[in-house]
Structure formats: C-alpha cells, structure tokens
Write a protein that holds these residues in place. Structure first.
Motif, PDB file in Angstrom:
ATOM      1  N   HIS A 189       4.522   0.824   1.940  1.00 18.60           N
ATOM      2  CA  HIS A 189       5.634   1.275   1.086  1.00 18.60           C
ATOM      3  C   HIS A 189       6.329   2.454   1.775  1.00 18.60           C
ATOM      4  O   HIS A 189       5.906   3.593   1.674  1.00 18.60           O
ATOM      5  CB  HIS A 189       5.092   1.692  -0.281  1.00 18.60           C
ATOM      6  CG  HIS A 189       6.143   1.752  -1.350  1.00 18.60           C
ATOM      7  ND1 HIS A 189       7.491   1.863  -1.066  1.00 18.60           N
ATOM      8  CD2 HIS A 189       6.056   1.713  -2.699  1.00 18.60           C
ATOM      9  CE1 HIS A 189       8.173   1.885  -2.207  1.00 18.60           C
ATOM     10  NE2 HIS A 189       7.326   1.795  -3.208  1.00 18.60           N
ATOM     11  N   GLY A 190       7.393   2.122   2.482  1.00 18.46           N
ATOM     12  CA  GLY A 190       8.149   3.167   3.173  1.00 18.46           C
ATOM     13  C   GLY A 190       9.464   3.448   2.475  1.00 18.46           C
ATOM     14  O   GLY A 190      10.383   4.009   3.075  1.00 18.46           O
ATOM     15  N   ALA A 191       9.560   3.051   1.201  1.00 17.28           N
ATOM     16  CA  ALA A 191      10.853   3.118   0.497  1.00 17.28           C
ATOM     17  C   ALA A 191      10.789   4.079  -0.689  1.00 17.28           C
ATOM     18  O   ALA A 191       9.783   4.751  -0.937  1.00 17.28           O
ATOM     19  CB  ALA A 191      11.229   1.717   0.017  1.00 17.28           C
ATOM     20  N   ASN A 192      11.906   4.153  -1.382  1.00 21.46           N
ATOM     21  CA  ASN A 192      12.002   4.724  -2.740  1.00 21.46           C
ATOM     22  C   ASN A 192      11.581   6.184  -2.884  1.00 21.46           C
ATOM     23  O   ASN A 192      11.093   6.600  -3.940  1.00 21.46           O
ATOM     24  CB  ASN A 192      11.233   3.833  -3.733  1.00 21.46           C
ATOM     25  CG  ASN A 192      11.813   2.416  -3.760  1.00 21.46           C
ATOM     26  OD1 ASN A 192      12.840   2.161  -3.133  1.00 21.46           O
ATOM     27  ND2 ASN A 192      11.181   1.505  -4.471  1.00 21.46           N
ATOM     28  N   GLY A 193      11.720   6.948  -1.811  1.00 17.69           N
ATOM     29  CA  GLY A 193      11.487   8.398  -1.920  1.00 17.69           C
ATOM     30  C   GLY A 193      10.023   8.788  -1.903  1.00 17.69           C
ATOM     31  O   GLY A 193       9.688   9.936  -2.214  1.00 17.69           O
ATOM     32  N   TYR A 194       9.127   7.857  -1.541  1.00 14.69           N
ATOM     33  CA  TYR A 194       7.712   8.202  -1.469  1.00 14.69           C
ATOM     34  C   TYR A 194       7.381   8.782  -0.088  1.00 14.69           C
ATOM     35  O   TYR A 194       8.276   9.107   0.678  1.00 14.69           O
ATOM     36  CB  TYR A 194       6.859   6.982  -1.848  1.00 14.69           C
ATOM     37  CG  TYR A 194       7.092   6.571  -3.300  1.00 14.69           C
ATOM     38  CD1 TYR A 194       6.785   7.446  -4.340  1.00 14.69           C
ATOM     39  CD2 TYR A 194       7.677   5.349  -3.625  1.00 14.69           C
ATOM     40  CE1 TYR A 194       7.025   7.095  -5.667  1.00 14.69           C
ATOM     41  CE2 TYR A 194       7.911   4.997  -4.950  1.00 14.69           C
ATOM     42  CZ  TYR A 194       7.588   5.878  -5.968  1.00 14.69           C
ATOM     43  OH  TYR A 194       7.831   5.546  -7.272  1.00 14.69           O
ATOM     44  N   PRO A 219      17.066   1.969   3.125  1.00 12.40           N
ATOM     45  CA  PRO A 219      18.165   2.709   3.738  1.00 12.40           C
ATOM     46  C   PRO A 219      19.204   3.073   2.682  1.00 12.40           C
ATOM     47  O   PRO A 219      19.498   2.268   1.799  1.00 12.40           O
ATOM     48  CB  PRO A 219      18.751   1.719   4.743  1.00 12.40           C
ATOM     49  CG  PRO A 219      17.691   0.691   4.951  1.00 12.40           C
ATOM     50  CD  PRO A 219      16.917   0.626   3.688  1.00 12.40           C
ATOM     51  N   TYR A 220      19.699   4.257   2.771  1.00  9.65           N
ATOM     52  CA  TYR A 220      20.677   4.779   1.795  1.00  9.65           C
ATOM     53  C   TYR A 220      20.068   4.890   0.390  1.00  9.65           C
ATOM     54  O   TYR A 220      20.796   4.979  -0.594  1.00  9.65           O
ATOM     55  CB  TYR A 220      21.957   3.923   1.767  1.00  9.65           C
ATOM     56  CG  TYR A 220      22.703   3.971   3.074  1.00  9.65           C
ATOM     57  CD1 TYR A 220      23.652   4.962   3.325  1.00  9.65           C
ATOM     58  CD2 TYR A 220      22.440   3.052   4.088  1.00  9.65           C
ATOM     59  CE1 TYR A 220      24.315   5.029   4.549  1.00  9.65           C
ATOM     60  CE2 TYR A 220      23.091   3.116   5.307  1.00  9.65           C
ATOM     61  CZ  TYR A 220      24.035   4.101   5.521  1.00  9.65           C
ATOM     62  OH  TYR A 220      24.678   4.178   6.726  1.00  9.65           O
ATOM     63  N   GLY A 221      18.743   4.891   0.321  1.00  8.35           N
ATOM     64  CA  GLY A 221      18.082   5.021  -0.979  1.00  8.35           C
ATOM     65  C   GLY A 221      18.270   6.422  -1.539  1.00  8.35           C
ATOM     66  O   GLY A 221      18.331   7.402  -0.794  1.00  8.35           O
ATOM     67  N   ARG A 222      18.366   6.490  -2.853  1.00  2.97           N
ATOM     68  CA  ARG A 222      18.582   7.799  -3.488  1.00  2.97           C
ATOM     69  C   ARG A 222      17.529   8.100  -4.548  1.00  2.97           C
ATOM     70  O   ARG A 222      17.653   9.081  -5.279  1.00  2.97           O
ATOM     71  CB  ARG A 222      19.982   7.853  -4.120  1.00  2.97           C
ATOM     72  CG  ARG A 222      21.122   7.700  -3.110  1.00  2.97           C
ATOM     73  CD  ARG A 222      21.224   8.914  -2.193  1.00  2.97           C
ATOM     74  NE  ARG A 222      22.242   8.738  -1.154  1.00  2.97           N
ATOM     75  CZ  ARG A 222      21.976   8.485   0.132  1.00  2.97           C
ATOM     76  NH1 ARG A 222      20.737   8.373   0.555  1.00  2.97           N
ATOM     77  NH2 ARG A 222      22.955   8.358   1.007  1.00  2.97           N
ATOM     78  N   LEU A 223      16.516   7.234  -4.642  1.00  2.25           N
ATOM     79  CA  LEU A 223      15.494   7.466  -5.661  1.00  2.25           C
ATOM     80  C   LEU A 223      14.667   8.701  -5.309  1.00  2.25           C
ATOM     81  O   LEU A 223      14.432   8.988  -4.131  1.00  2.25           O
ATOM     82  CB  LEU A 223      14.542   6.271  -5.751  1.00  2.25           C
ATOM     83  CG  LEU A 223      14.970   5.074  -6.593  1.00  2.25           C
ATOM     84  CD1 LEU A 223      13.911   3.980  -6.502  1.00  2.25           C
ATOM     85  CD2 LEU A 223      15.188   5.465  -8.050  1.00  2.25           C
ATOM     86  N   ILE A 241       0.845  -1.198   0.000  1.00  4.26           N
ATOM     87  CA  ILE A 241       0.000   0.000   0.000  1.00  4.26           C
ATOM     88  C   ILE A 241       0.878   1.244   0.000  1.00  4.26           C
ATOM     89  O   ILE A 241       1.899   1.326   0.667  1.00  4.26           O
ATOM     90  CB  ILE A 241      -1.050  -0.010   1.123  1.00  4.26           C
ATOM     91  CG1 ILE A 241      -0.417  -0.086   2.505  1.00  4.26           C
ATOM     92  CG2 ILE A 241      -2.027  -1.163   0.931  1.00  4.26           C
ATOM     93  CD1 ILE A 241      -1.445   0.091   3.623  1.00  4.26           C
ATOM     94  N   TRP A 242       0.438   2.235  -0.772  1.00  6.92           N
ATOM     95  CA  TRP A 242       1.341   3.227  -1.313  1.00  6.92           C
ATOM     96  C   TRP A 242       0.708   4.615  -1.301  1.00  6.92           C
ATOM     97  O   TRP A 242      -0.447   4.779  -1.701  1.00  6.92           O
ATOM     98  CB  TRP A 242       1.544   2.793  -2.770  1.00  6.92           C
ATOM     99  CG  TRP A 242       2.625   3.389  -3.577  1.00  6.92           C
ATOM    100  CD1 TRP A 242       3.729   4.034  -3.141  1.00  6.92           C
ATOM    101  CD2 TRP A 242       2.714   3.332  -5.007  1.00  6.92           C
ATOM    102  NE1 TRP A 242       4.505   4.369  -4.225  1.00  6.92           N
ATOM    103  CE2 TRP A 242       3.900   3.950  -5.369  1.00  6.92           C
ATOM    104  CE3 TRP A 242       1.904   2.805  -6.022  1.00  6.92           C
ATOM    105  CZ2 TRP A 242       4.309   4.081  -6.699  1.00  6.92           C
ATOM    106  CZ3 TRP A 242       2.301   2.923  -7.334  1.00  6.92           C
ATOM    107  CH2 TRP A 242       3.483   3.554  -7.674  1.00  6.92           C
ATOM    108  N   HIS A 243       1.465   5.574  -0.821  1.00  7.79           N
ATOM    109  CA  HIS A 243       1.132   6.990  -1.041  1.00  7.79           C
ATOM    110  C   HIS A 243       2.416   7.627  -1.540  1.00  7.79           C
ATOM    111  O   HIS A 243       3.433   7.610  -0.849  1.00  7.79           O
ATOM    112  CB  HIS A 243       0.668   7.650   0.261  1.00  7.79           C
ATOM    113  CG  HIS A 243       0.050   8.997   0.063  1.00  7.79           C
ATOM    114  ND1 HIS A 243       0.680  10.019  -0.637  1.00  7.79           N
ATOM    115  CD2 HIS A 243      -1.149   9.507   0.441  1.00  7.79           C
ATOM    116  CE1 HIS A 243      -0.106  11.086  -0.660  1.00  7.79           C
ATOM    117  NE2 HIS A 243      -1.228  10.801  -0.011  1.00  7.79           N
ATOM    118  N   VAL A 244       2.355   8.208  -2.728  1.00 10.69           N
ATOM    119  CA  VAL A 244       3.591   8.704  -3.352  1.00 10.69           C
ATOM    120  C   VAL A 244       4.023  10.062  -2.803  1.00 10.69           C
ATOM    121  O   VAL A 244       5.142  10.512  -3.073  1.00 10.69           O
ATOM    122  CB  VAL A 244       3.436   8.813  -4.891  1.00 10.69           C
ATOM    123  CG1 VAL A 244       3.168   7.456  -5.516  1.00 10.69           C
ATOM    124  CG2 VAL A 244       2.362   9.830  -5.259  1.00 10.69           C
TER     125      VAL A 244
END
Ligand code: FMN
Length: 373
Positions: free
Chosen positions: A179-184, A234-238, A98-101
């Motif tokens: 979805h706690g990743a990828n710059g969202y 972690p250390y994501g740059r997207l 589940i996602w909020h951008v």
C-alpha cells in the motif's frame, strides 16, 4: 469476447479475466484475525481475475483503524489460510494488501501508548483515524503527533514489511500489494509537501523515493519480484497530502524505477470518488509510457470505461471497488449484461452480515423475485 473478460498472464500469475477487485477495508475483523465470514466474503467474489484484500497491517505499529486484519501473528496467518484456500477452490487468485499507516494513527492503537511513526514529526492536519476515545469507546479520534523515524527505524520497518511478505506466502496468497497510496507511510516519504527531512530520506527526488524502492527490493528479494505489486496514488490528496513542485516527475521517475524491478503490477488509485482528486488523464498516458509492466487503474470505473482503458492499452487490468461489494458476481454480470445492484455506503464499515456477505448473485436474486412474485 470483450478483452476485459479474457484471461491475462500477470508476470506468471494466470488470471481468468482482467477485472481486479480493489482493496477495501471492511472493519469487521475481531482481534485483527480474519474469520469464517472473511473467508466467505472473499470466496463469494472469487470470480474476479484478481482479488486484492482489504489493507492488512504489517505490525501493531502499522495500525490506524480498529477491526482491520493483520499479517504479523500466527493466528492471523492461519485465518488468512482459510481465505486463500476458499478463493483458490473457486479458481480465483488473491493478493493481500499490506499496510503501514504511518502517522494516520493514534496512541490508543500503539503498543504501550507510543507515538505513531512517520517520515516527519508533524501530524496530518484535519484527519481522523479509528481508535479508542478518551472514555475507551471505539470511534473516530484525532491523529496523534508522530515521531520521525530514525535511519535504524526505517530499517526496522523495512524488516517488518519483509516479514509480512513472507507471512503472506505462508498464508497462501498469490502475491502482495504494497500500500503505497492514500497518504499512508510510503507516501509520507514520497510527497515533498509532507517530507521535510534533511537526511538521505528527504529533499531530493532520489532521497524521497529511497525508502519505497529499498522496501520493494527487500520484499522482492524475499518472495520474488513477480509476486510483488504496489498501489500508488499520483496526485492523491487523502490524509493531508498536498501538491508539490516536481509532482509529475516524481511519479514518472518512480514508474521508470519500478519497471526495472519486474513486478507483478503497479496499481494506480484514482481518488475522485474518495476525495474529489482525479488523476489527470494526460498524466495516465504518460505514466503508461513510463511504466512498462502490468498497469492496473481503479476508481469510478464502469464496465464501459474499463473496456475503453483495456482496449486502448492504457491499462492492462481494471480495478473495481464499491461495485464488488454489492455484486459478488460482478464479472458474470459484465459477461451477461445483467444489471448491477447498487452499493450502500452505510454498510461499508463495521456492522454484521448485512452489506457484507448477504449480497446475492444475480441468478439468486432473480429466482427470489420469481418465488416472491
Ligand atoms: C469501503 C472502502 C474501503 C476502502 N479501503 C481501501 C483499502 O483498504 N486500501 C486501499 O488502497 N483503498 C481502499 N479503498 C479505495 C478502493 O480500493 C477504490 O480505489 C475506490 O473505492 C475507488 O474505486 P471504485 O470507484 O470502483 O469504488 C476503499 C474504498 C472503499 C469504498
């Protein structure tokens, strides 16, 4: 038998093996409602120990890409019910991502052309999302300038997440992956390089983690903590995420706080294949020590590296993305040492059946060759 292929008790959800199908947006959903092809696509891949679906928005506001599914209307819930039924009939397990951008959006995707929301009112630079361009055609569009959420706004988005979590249960999912990743949205609060708020949602580490942890708690209260997983990068740059001073401490502190919450799992997304940002190897070990629950690691894995991770105890489950697109029977191929079909990035997003539901399982492809030869 290799440990990777052995069953696993994921906080009460029994998985047939330790291979997880990582969430992958396929941009093939008309009107945001999963259809019969969505159901077939996931049914074909039910041999995974756990499927995590493509990112599915919790609200119109949470949308950043056309043709992605949602989990906020009765039609969407009904569409997902056919998906979960199919996977369960094949003996599989399935969580919905589940996602909020947040700010990775465009006014053409928002209700009444409103500005997208974020922790801040700064757009992510140099990024696009997938909306309608000036002539009304679908395509990549530059991001719109967001508005920073008020405290009431944060409470409202948290409620939207809880509703989506409950909807997911109604749709028959075994659990949810936040979805706690990828710059969202959640990372827009966690990352100190982005979040410049001066209220209790910005500044100190405790403040930057507040929204994420409150949302996790609210969803766990609603559907049970053992049905809640979370993906982090972690250390994501997207999406214009930058390094910041206490980066390591931020993620390790979060790991400790998530341990206390007794979740289904934490899923680390290594972005090496997405934008060349790998999670440092020594950090993964530290994270493993800080997080005591089920840990999933995904990103550029092979059967061999996945086995190493699981055998050494660094990860409990190994996530595979792209190999699952072109190998619906990935686990069977691992089990029998059958070769893998290469994936084709040209058919990842959008389009029809090709590259979506037409990849054969290994046995069929061999039989076809025999017939053709
Ligand atoms: C086509 C495609 C769509 C993706 N969509 C999502 C998504 O919706 N949510 C997410 O968290 N990650 C998404 N990812 C990242 C994957 O889950 C995975 O982390 C990445 O592909 C690296 O794993 P791999 O090397 O096994 O493919 C996507 C990746 C691809 C290739």
């Amino acid at each position: 038998m290799s440990k990777l292929l052995q069953s696993y008790d994921m906080n009460g959800t029994l998985l047939a093996n330790r291979v997880l199908m990582a969430p992958m947006t396929r941009s093939r959903t008309q009107d945001t409602v999963p259809d019969a092809k969505t159901a077939l696509y996931y049914r074909q891949r039910a041999g995974a120990g756990l499927i995590v679906t493509e990112g599915s928005q919790i609200s119109i506001e949470g949308t950043g890409y056309l043709f992605t599914p949602g989990i906020h209307t009765p039609e969407q819930i009904k569409g997902w019910q056919a998906v979960t039924k199919g996977v369960h009939e094949e003996g599989g397990k399935i969580f919905i991502q589940i996602w909020h951008v947040g700010r990775i959006s465009h006014v053409s995707l928002q209700e009444n052309g409103a500005a997208p929301i974020s922790s801040v009112d700064e757009p992510a630079h140099g990024c696009t999302c997938f909306g309608y361009d000036e002539s009304g055609q679908p395509g990549p569009v530059p991001l719109s300038t967001p508005r920073a959420l008020t405290k009431d706004g944060i409470a409202r988005v948290t409620t939207d997440f809880v509703t989506a979590a409950k909807n997911s249960m109604e749709a028959g999912f075994d659990g949810i992956e936040i979805h706690g990743a990828n710059g969202y949205l959640f990372e827009q609060f966690i990352n100190a390089g982005c979040n410049n708020r001066t209220d209790e949602y910005g500044g100190s580490l405790e403040n930057r983690l507040r929204f994420t942890l409150d949302a996790v708690d609210a969803m766990a209260d609603a559907i049970g903590s053992s049905k809640v997983g979370i993906r982090l990068a972690p250390y994501g740059r997207l999406h214009d995420m930058h390094s910041f001073d206490d980066e390591e401490n931020t993620w390790l502190t979060l790991a400790g706080k998530l341990t206390e919450r007794d979740l289904a799992y934490v899923h680390l997304s290594d972005q090496e294949s997405l934008c060349n940002a790998a999670i440092p190897k020594d950090f993964i070990r530290k994270f493993r020590n800080a997080y005591k629950g089920t840990l999933v690691i995904a990103g550029s894995l092979t059967q061999e590296t996945a086995e190493e991770l699981v055998n050494s105890g660094v990860a409990d489950l190994a996530g595979f993305g792209r190999p699952f697109i072109s190998n619906p029977d990935l686990v069977e191929r691992f089990r029998n040492n059958w070769p893998l079909t290469p994936f084709d990035p040209a058919t990842f997003y959008g389009g029809g059946d090709e590259g979506y539901i037409d990849y054969p399982v290994y046995r069929e492809s061999v039989d076809d060759e025999v017939r053709a030869g």
